[in-house]
Structure formats: C-alpha cells, structure tokens
Scaffold this motif. Structure first.
Motif, PDB file in Angstrom:
ATOM      1  N   ILE A  26      -7.429  -6.291  -6.733  1.00 54.65           N
ATOM      2  CA  ILE A  26      -7.160  -4.935  -7.234  1.00 54.65           C
ATOM      3  C   ILE A  26      -6.488  -5.042  -8.599  1.00 54.65           C
ATOM      4  N   LEU A  35      -3.746  -7.786  -7.797  1.00 54.53           N
ATOM      5  CA  LEU A  35      -3.186  -7.853  -6.449  1.00 54.53           C
ATOM      6  C   LEU A  35      -4.282  -8.344  -5.515  1.00 54.53           C
ATOM      7  N   ARG A  77      -1.494   7.597   9.208  1.00 48.72           N
ATOM      8  CA  ARG A  77      -1.941   8.261   7.975  1.00 48.72           C
ATOM      9  C   ARG A  77      -3.426   8.007   7.762  1.00 48.72           C
ATOM     10  N   ASP A  80      -7.844   8.257   2.309  1.00 49.62           N
ATOM     11  CA  ASP A  80      -8.590   9.236   1.504  1.00 49.62           C
ATOM     12  C   ASP A  80     -10.016   8.768   1.203  1.00 49.62           C
ATOM     13  N   TYR A  85      -7.640   0.976   2.681  1.00 54.18           N
ATOM     14  CA  TYR A  85      -6.226   0.699   2.950  1.00 54.18           C
ATOM     15  C   TYR A  85      -6.037  -0.816   2.963  1.00 54.18           C
ATOM     16  N   VAL A  86      -5.108  -1.293   2.163  1.00 57.98           N
ATOM     17  CA  VAL A  86      -4.923  -2.741   2.042  1.00 57.98           C
ATOM     18  C   VAL A  86      -3.483  -3.152   2.360  1.00 57.98           C
ATOM     19  N   GLN A  99       4.050  -4.661  -1.171  1.00 57.63           N
ATOM     20  CA  GLN A  99       3.186  -3.681  -1.835  1.00 57.63           C
ATOM     21  C   GLN A  99       1.909  -3.521  -1.017  1.00 57.63           C
ATOM     22  N   PHE A 100       1.752  -2.374  -0.406  1.00 53.49           N
ATOM     23  CA  PHE A 100       0.544  -2.100   0.360  1.00 53.49           C
ATOM     24  C   PHE A 100       0.279  -0.595   0.353  1.00 53.49           C
ATOM     25  N   GLY A 101      -0.932  -0.237   0.787  1.00 54.49           N
ATOM     26  CA  GLY A 101      -1.273   1.178   0.819  1.00 54.49           C
ATOM     27  C   GLY A 101      -2.737   1.367   0.501  1.00 54.49           C
ATOM     28  N   GLN A 102      -3.109   2.598   0.203  1.00 57.02           N
ATOM     29  CA  GLN A 102      -4.522   2.813  -0.090  1.00 57.02           C
ATOM     30  C   GLN A 102      -4.803   2.695  -1.584  1.00 57.02           C
ATOM     31  N   ALA A 103      -5.892   1.978  -1.858  1.00 55.21           N
ATOM     32  CA  ALA A 103      -6.289   1.731  -3.244  1.00 55.21           C
ATOM     33  C   ALA A 103      -7.619   2.420  -3.503  1.00 55.21           C
ATOM     34  N   ARG A 107     -10.468   0.700  -8.507  1.00 58.17           N
ATOM     35  CA  ARG A 107      -9.547  -0.365  -8.905  1.00 58.17           C
ATOM     36  C   ARG A 107      -9.954  -1.738  -8.378  1.00 58.17           C
TER      37      ARG A 107
END
Lengths: 114, 166
Positions: A26, A35, A77, A80, A85-86, A99-103, A107
């Motif tokens: 990413i 990332l 959650r 989107d 989600y990573v 550091q994680f979440g949706q990308a 990206r």
C-alpha cells in the motif's frame, strides 16, 4: 512495513483484485515507503476482533500466519466499497500502535515478491 | 541573414528564460525540502542525549513554523491551532518517552499555488525505541501547507492523511 527492503510485483493486481489472506503493498504519498499488510476482509464484509481472534461476517478466521497471539479487541465494522481491510501479521504490539484498517483499492500498488 | 540572427537570439533568450525559471522553481522546492530536513534533524534523538541538548534542539523547531500552527488529524477527529512554544513543549514531552528516534521524509510533491505559499505532500517515516525498550515504527502520509515569511519557508499546517481507516 518492516523498515527493510522489498521488491514489489506491480502487475499483480492489474487483472485481478486482492483476495483474502493476500499480502499487499500500500502506497503512502509515493512509493518509497510502502505498507505491507495482509488482506483479511473485502468490501461489504464485517470485520471484528475478539480477544485477538479475527471474525469476518461473524465467522472465526484461522490465521496461521499470525506469529504472536494478541489480546486485541475491535468492534464490528463494515468494509466500504472499493476498499479492503488489512492488518499486519505482527500483532505483538498494542492495538493502538499497529497501523491497520481499510485501504482504498487505489492505494494498492502490488504485492511483495519476497 | 538578419532574420536568422534575430531568431537565434530569440531562441537563446527563451532557453535562458526557461533555465532561469526552472532554476528559481527548483531552488524554491529545494528550500522547502530543506526545512523538513531541518525539522527531522531537530526531532531525531540519539541514545544518551542530555536534557539541555534536547531542549536546545527542539526549541529550534519554532524557527520553521508559523504562529499559529495547525495540526489536523481527521482519523482521530483532532484539529488544533498551537503556539510555537506549546508545540516545542509537546515535542519535548513526546521525545522524552524515547531513547532513540529516527525521522525521515520521503516522496515529496511540492506545488506553489500562489506566491509565498507551498503545498507539500510527503511520507513521514519515524522509527524509534521507547525508554522501555519497545521498538516503534510509524509511517504517515502528510499534507502540509507552508508560508514564506521573511524569506523563510515555515510550516503553517500539517494534516495527517488517513490511509488506513479503522
């Protein structure tokens, strides 16, 4: 991102989309620092972590790639549209540091070769 | 023959103009970039650094920020104007938790939307070791607004871009 040097296969997602358990690269502002994260859920999925165990759409996921168990908790959650989600494989750190979440799909620049 | 001569002179002037413009533009971009190197140098920390050295280094960050200076982090619903002294105290306090800090900036994209203003998009890479021994890595995309005041480029605003939305 491990602070190390990786080769990135940029054509990996030209004709296909990332799938669950893929490790993807990413980009941030450019491509000098990227990332490396594992895709755990796709768009529309519901992600949740209970005491370190990942649930996607309420189904427990067996993550053999996770090196160290964690005690993370994350409320459910939905991912989107046009996002994945990573999460990184190293979960030995406290959840607020990782550091994680949706990308956004935009990206994703490829996948690490090694 | 005379026409050819004037044509060559005109082309020469045009090339000189382009070179001058590009040199000016590049040097402005280089000056902007240099301010980030300055900030990184002042925030970085070597093991065993004493308190006086730390205070002196961090105080110099005030030289390259505007008053007020705005920090904006939509991911944390955080947005705040801060005074230079307040920022320096904040940095000093954060640094004290670390025994070692390395800070680098990469992938600069610099634009000058108007005179004395610059927009900079970049990646910040921070690696450090806490006093407790734990290693920390932090990578962020930053959108920065800069203003040239008194011949010096100063940071006016930093926005932490939300790359991974939890």
């Amino acid at each position: 991102m491990s602070g190390g040097f990786n080769f990135c296969f940029r054509l990996r997602y030209i004709l296909s989309k990332p799938e669950r358990h893929d490790v993807i690269a990413i980009r941030l502002a450019g491509d000098k620092v990227i990332l490396l994260k594992r895709v755990v859920a796709l768009e529309g999925d519901v992600v949740e972590i209970q005491n370190g165990t990942l649930f996607v759409n309420e189904k427990k996921i067996d993550e053999t790639y996770v090196r160290y168990p964690s005690d993370w908790n994350l409320s459910p959650r939905k991912v989107d549209k046009n996002h994945v989600y990573v999460i990184g494989d190293n979960r030995s750190v406290p959840i607020h540091i990782h550091q994680f979440g949706q990308a956004s799909i935009d990206r994703i620049i490829g996948a690490p070769l090694w | 023959m005379v026409k050819v001569k004037y044509f060559i002179i005109a082309v020469g002037l045009l090339i000189a103009g382009i070179i001058t413009f590009s040199m000016f533009f590049q040097s402005e971009a280089a000056r902007v970039k240099k301010q980030f190197e300055f900030i990184a140098e002042k925030i970085e920390k070597a093991p065993g650094e004493n308190h006086i050295t730390a205070a002196k280094k961090v105080a110099r960050v005030k030289e390259v920020i505007t008053e007020p200076f705005r920090i904006h982090a939509p991911a944390y619903a955080f947005s705040r104007d801060t005074a230079p002294n307040e920022l320096a105290t904040f940095i000093l306090s954060k640094r004290s938790h670390y025994s070692k800090i390395s800070l680098k900036f990469y992938d600069f994209e610099i634009a000058f939307p108007e005179k004395n203003f610059a927009q900079v998009n970049l990646t910040e890479s921070m690696e450090g070791q806490l006093q407790t021994g734990e290693f920390i890595q932090d990578f962020n995309e930053l959108k920065c607004q800069m203003q040239k005041i008194g011949g010096t480029w100063r940071l006016k605003e930093i926005e932490v871009v939300e790359v991974l939305k939890r």
